[in-house]
Scaffold this active site. Structure first.
Site, PDB file in Angstrom:
ATOM      1  N   ASP A 173       0.844  -1.198   0.000  1.00  0.00           N
ATOM      2  CA  ASP A 173       0.000   0.000   0.000  1.00  0.00           C
ATOM      3  C   ASP A 173       0.880   1.249   0.000  1.00  0.00           C
ATOM      4  O   ASP A 173       2.022   1.206   0.447  1.00  0.00           O
ATOM      5  CB  ASP A 173      -0.918  -0.003   1.231  1.00  0.00           C
ATOM      6  N   GLU A 174       0.344   2.354  -0.500  1.00  0.00           N
ATOM      7  CA  GLU A 174       1.069   3.642  -0.547  1.00  0.00           C
ATOM      8  C   GLU A 174       2.445   3.461  -1.196  1.00  0.00           C
ATOM      9  O   GLU A 174       3.460   3.969  -0.702  1.00  0.00           O
ATOM     10  CB  GLU A 174       1.222   4.233   0.864  1.00  0.00           C
TER      11      GLU A 174
HETATM   12 MG    MG Z   1      -5.192   4.228   0.815  1.00  0.00          MG
END
Ligand code: MG
Ligand code: ADP
Length: 192
Positions: free
Chosen positions: A90-91
């Site tokens: 994520d990210e």
């Molecule tokens: Mg997010």
């Protein structure tokens, strides 16, 4: 070679449901009895220390790794040592550029890699890591949010400082000022 190697990129602006989609896809692989793990950068400490959490409250356990080259190496080493067949990141836009080739190679080696990251920064300029992953991807999931001004599909992330559009040269870390982010369409995205 394992033929399940695949690079999938989930992108779009803030609030588009990227984290929700990432968790959903990783969870489906767990139901399919694949060995899977989630990773996220250590600078994203908005809600919790050891989980990936979406804006709607959905959460999943995750490894927290530094955004540095060493952090990228940690993702690769953990994936190989633990024998993960599926990894979600994520990210991803916050990681060192070396993550692009690292994830591409893991996919070559048979890992199903799902990377979720922002398309554009608050100025409307591409995040290099996301862009480089997008062109190497086997599948792209391009999500939109809802524009907070007009309700049409939003593709951009609006940064507001004390309620006003952020200037192009505003500091990344604010001292004193209150900042927030909103999803906006092309027409309503403002940079001053
Ligand atoms: Mg997010
Ligand atoms: P992302 O990871 O892309 O920032 P999340 O998966 O964390 O997105 O959150 C998506 C959720 O955010 C939606 O399901 C919805 O509940 C909420 N949300 C808040 N503001 C908006 C908006 N402007 N447009 C769409 N969803 C929004």
């Amino acid at each position: 070679m394992n033929h399940e190697g695949f690079l999938e990129v989930i992108t779009g602006p803030m609030f588009a449901g990227k984290t929700t989609e990432l968790i959903k896809r990783v969870e489906r692989q767990i139901f399919a009895k694949r060995k899977a793990a989630l990773f996220k950068p250590s600078i994203d400490t908005r809600y919790s220390e050891d989980h990936v959490v979406a804006h709607n409250g959905l959460r999943y356990e995750a490894y927290i790794v530094p955004t540095t080259e060493e952090g990228v190496k940690k993702i690769v080493d953990l994936t190989k040592e633990e024998g993960y067949e599926v990894i979600g990141i994520d990210e991803v836009q916050f990681f060192h550029p070396s993550i692009v080739e690292a994830l591409n190679e893991l996919a070559d080696e048979g890992v199903y890699v799902i990377a979720s990251g922002l398309n554009l920064d608050f100025k409307g300029e591409p995040f290099d890591v996301t862009r480089e992953l997008l062109v190497r991807a086997d599948n792209v999931v391009y999500l939109t949010a809802v524009c907070t001004v007009c309700g049409r599909p939003a593709t951009r992330s609006q940064r507001l400082i004390d309620g006003k559009p952020a200037p192009k040269d505003s500091p990344v870390i604010l001292v004193g000022g209150r900042e927030s982010y909103e999803a906006r369409c092309r027409l309503h995205h403002e940079v001053i």
